[in-house]
Structure formats: C-alpha cells, structure tokens
Write a protein that holds these residues in place. Sequence first.
Motif, PDB file in Angstrom:
ATOM      1  N   ASN A  86     -87.300   7.274 -19.517  1.00  0.00           N
ATOM      2  CA  ASN A  86     -86.557   6.977 -20.754  1.00  0.00           C
ATOM      3  C   ASN A  86     -87.433   6.846 -21.998  1.00  0.00           C
ATOM      4  N   LEU A  87     -88.692   7.265 -21.913  1.00  0.00           N
ATOM      5  CA  LEU A  87     -89.559   7.189 -23.097  1.00  0.00           C
ATOM      6  C   LEU A  87     -89.517   8.506 -23.867  1.00  0.00           C
ATOM      7  N   PRO A  88     -89.447   8.457 -25.213  1.00  0.00           N
ATOM      8  CA  PRO A  88     -89.581   9.681 -26.000  1.00  0.00           C
ATOM      9  C   PRO A  88     -91.010  10.197 -25.938  1.00  0.00           C
ATOM     10  N   LEU A  89     -91.201  11.447 -26.361  1.00  0.00           N
ATOM     11  CA  LEU A  89     -92.487  12.109 -26.182  1.00  0.00           C
ATOM     12  C   LEU A  89     -93.645  11.357 -26.828  1.00  0.00           C
ATOM     13  N   ASP A  90     -93.446  10.834 -28.050  1.00  0.00           N
ATOM     14  CA  ASP A  90     -94.562  10.159 -28.712  1.00  0.00           C
ATOM     15  C   ASP A  90     -95.022   8.936 -27.936  1.00  0.00           C
ATOM     16  N   GLN A  91     -94.072   8.258 -27.279  1.00  0.00           N
ATOM     17  CA  GLN A  91     -94.439   7.085 -26.490  1.00  0.00           C
ATOM     18  C   GLN A  91     -94.980   7.476 -25.119  1.00  0.00           C
ATOM     19  N   ILE A  92     -94.546   8.615 -24.603  1.00  0.00           N
ATOM     20  CA  ILE A  92     -95.156   9.119 -23.360  1.00  0.00           C
ATOM     21  C   ILE A  92     -96.636   9.391 -23.600  1.00  0.00           C
ATOM     22  N   GLY A  93     -96.960   9.913 -24.791  1.00  0.00           N
ATOM     23  CA  GLY A  93     -98.367  10.133 -25.138  1.00  0.00           C
ATOM     24  C   GLY A  93     -99.165   8.843 -25.102  1.00  0.00           C
ATOM     25  N   LYS A  94     -98.579   7.773 -25.625  1.00  0.00           N
ATOM     26  CA  LYS A  94     -99.251   6.466 -25.594  1.00  0.00           C
ATOM     27  C   LYS A  94     -99.419   5.983 -24.159  1.00  0.00           C
ATOM     28  N   LEU A  95     -98.393   6.220 -23.324  1.00  0.00           N
ATOM     29  CA  LEU A  95     -98.468   5.795 -21.927  1.00  0.00           C
ATOM     30  C   LEU A  95     -99.573   6.562 -21.199  1.00  0.00           C
ATOM     31  N   VAL A  96     -99.631   7.877 -21.431  1.00  0.00           N
ATOM     32  CA  VAL A  96    -100.665   8.699 -20.787  1.00  0.00           C
ATOM     33  C   VAL A  96    -102.057   8.170 -21.145  1.00  0.00           C
ATOM     34  N   ILE A  97    -102.262   7.900 -22.430  1.00  0.00           N
ATOM     35  CA  ILE A  97    -103.570   7.419 -22.873  1.00  0.00           C
ATOM     36  C   ILE A  97    -103.868   6.025 -22.309  1.00  0.00           C
ATOM     37  N   SER A  98    -102.817   5.224 -22.116  1.00  0.00           N
ATOM     38  CA  SER A  98    -103.010   3.860 -21.587  1.00  0.00           C
ATOM     39  C   SER A  98    -103.362   3.850 -20.104  1.00  0.00           C
ATOM     40  N   SER A  99    -103.225   5.009 -19.427  1.00  0.00           N
ATOM     41  CA  SER A  99    -103.434   5.035 -17.978  1.00  0.00           C
ATOM     42  C   SER A  99    -104.879   4.780 -17.574  1.00  0.00           C
ATOM     43  N   VAL A 100    -105.788   4.714 -18.540  1.00  0.00           N
ATOM     44  CA  VAL A 100    -107.172   4.369 -18.229  1.00  0.00           C
ATOM     45  C   VAL A 100    -107.371   2.853 -18.178  1.00  0.00           C
TER      46      VAL A 100
END
Length: 402
Positions: A86-100
């Motif tokens: 349920n996340l929009p693309l811009d927030q998916i980008g933040k999630l991807v980067i947070s995976s570290v």
Amino acid sequence: MGSQQIDIVMLPFMAHGHLIPFLSLATQIHHRTGFNIAIANTPLNIQYLRSTFLQHQNPPPWIHIFELPFNSAGHGLPPNSENTENLPLDQIGKLVISSVSPKTPFHNLLLDIIKKQGKPPLCIISDVFVGWVVEVANIMNTVNITFATGGAYGTLALFSFWLNLPHRKTDSEEFNLPGFPERCKFHVSQLHEFMRKADGNDSWSRFLKSQFSSSLQSFGWLANTAEELEPLGLDSLRKYTQFPVWPIGPLLPKQLLNKSPLSSSSSTTQHAGKSPGISAEKCVEWLDMHDLASVLYISFGSQNTVSRSQMMELAIGLEKSWTPFIWVIRPPLGFDLKAEFRSEWLPEGFEARMKESNQGLLVKNWAPQLEKLSHKSTGAFLSHCGWNSTMESLSQGVKIIG
C-alpha cells in the motif's frame, strides 16, 4: 532459540512478495535436509510471517523467527510502514533505501547465534536487495547465498539496468542491456518514469548500484524459476554473474503443482496476514456456478492499481463482453490504496448489475489468488505479471493477459 542449532539464517527484503518465497524455500530446505532455519526481519514483517502458520499458532520447532528493530518514521515513512504493501512509489523508494538500517541488529543477531552454539551457521541466504549481507557473512566466517525471488530474465534485466544505466549512453529510444543477446532490444517506453530519469546521481541509482554490486560478491545465487521455463534467462544470468545460479522454483504448494484441490492450509501459508474482501469459500461457490474455463480473473497485484479512466473503461468493456469475471479491485491511482472503494470510480449501477446478472464478482482490496487460478472455471488471468502471479498462473495452465 533454545538448545537447537541454527543451520541457516535467512534475510528477505521487506515485501510480502519476497517474504513468502523465503518461507517456502525454508520449508523445502528443511523437508529435504532436516536443517533448522532462522528468518530475520522487522517486527511487523515477522508478525506477518507468524500469521502464516496454521491456525495462527507458533512456528514449527525447526524454524526460528527473529525481530530486527526498525523505526519507519526515522526514514520518512508513515507509521508502521515496514513493507511495500500500500505504499506509493516515492515511499517505496524510501523503504528500499532504509533496508540497510537492520545491518547492525542483524550483525548482533549472528554474534548471539555463534556465541550460543559455538560456530556460525552454514550459510546466510539473503535477498538480492540487501547486498550488504555479503560483508556481514564474510565477517562471521560463513557463506552468503543470494536468493532472487523473481525470474532469471527479469532479475538480470533489473541488475544490468541499474548497474549500467544503458538508456543514458545512447540517443536512441532503443537500447541493449549488457548480459543479453544483441537481438534483445529494450525501449525507453518500457521503463517507469523514475527509471527513465535515473542518471547515476539519484537516490535509486546510488543505493541499488551499491547493493546489487555487493550481491554479485556472493558465493552463488538461487532463483525462483525452472531450467525448462527460462533457459535463456538462466544462461544469460550465469554468464553475467560468473558464478553458479541454481533454479529452485517454482516455490508453490505441491497440490498446486499436481493440480490437486488446494487445501485451506496451503492457501493460508501463501497469503495469511491479509484480510480478504470476500471469503475464499464464497469465491469458490461463485466459480462453481460457471462453465469450464469461462471466467476471467482480474488482479493487478498487492502494490498496483490502474488509473480512474482505465478502471472505468475496463468495467464498460467487461459488461459489454458478457464474459464472467472476478475482479480484485482497489482504489485507482492517485488515491489511498487502503481507503474504502467508491462506487463513483465505476459506471453507475455497475456493481449491482453484475451481482444481479451473476456476470461479475467484485472483490474489494484483496482475495486469496491460488483458489481462483486452480479452479476449473478460471480460463484466463488479466494480470500485472508479477513473478509470483506468473508462476501460479503457469502452474495451472491459465492463459495470462498482461
């Protein structure tokens, strides 16, 4: 952890489409080897994994579940946002980067395991998106195996694109991807806008190039595919990575592969943790009323939807076609995917007419997919062609409209 030795530690990416293949892989490995396996992830994803076990009980004794601390707000994400759902693309980008961010907690978890059992696990199996695990595995004196939950062809395309950004090296709208045969041409129209804009300095490029480059230092890869299904993809991926790639798919319930009736336990394992818009039993009852291979199943995945105009046109076309259909429907683009569905997004009176005529069944938000695809009345699947959906559909011989 108790007194049991942990043989393998797994770290999936924070998305339901990655968590479930990892759990399926863990189950297959245990059944073939007897190994005890640990899966680590953020608290809400661990909660989701726990819900996949039968009757919401504790996991079986051979599997160990560990939570890694995660603060979504600290990464500019909404509260309780720990996966792509349920996340929009811009927030998916933040999630991807947070995976570290779980790197230190994961490192400490491994130290604790080694301290308790006196030796490191045999290997760590990690997602392609968390390439930093290779470094942690080396520090712990164990082996890292990268698991690509998608197909070989798609994984190679993803890696080659972000590592090379070939669309930036030509004035043509067509380009080649390193690792693919010369005859394989890609077009910029096939790229999402954020990929077209990628220039090596944007946040997506910087992060993914770093993680993908690290994943290429792993001992070898597992891929959720089969040699017979993707001979070109697997051959190209092996040549590009220059190390072993083992196809271990499809990671689907045995009943599904044998085209036997799907048990409720298998459905639960694949899709628990979500609240269906309608019960699986009601969906099956509706399908039972229709002819063999006559129903069109429509779903664009758990992270996707269509525009308001596309939704309206699709509804009009379906009604005029007189084709029976099940449509898993969510709010259109530009609206909160978790919001209540509005009737104004469809032609006036559409849902009532479909219900009265029994032509269509609208399922709001989500429905278990395996029951639909394995039912004899399902003849075709209008899909976003995500890899899990593709494998499920292919396993049942259901035609895919992408």
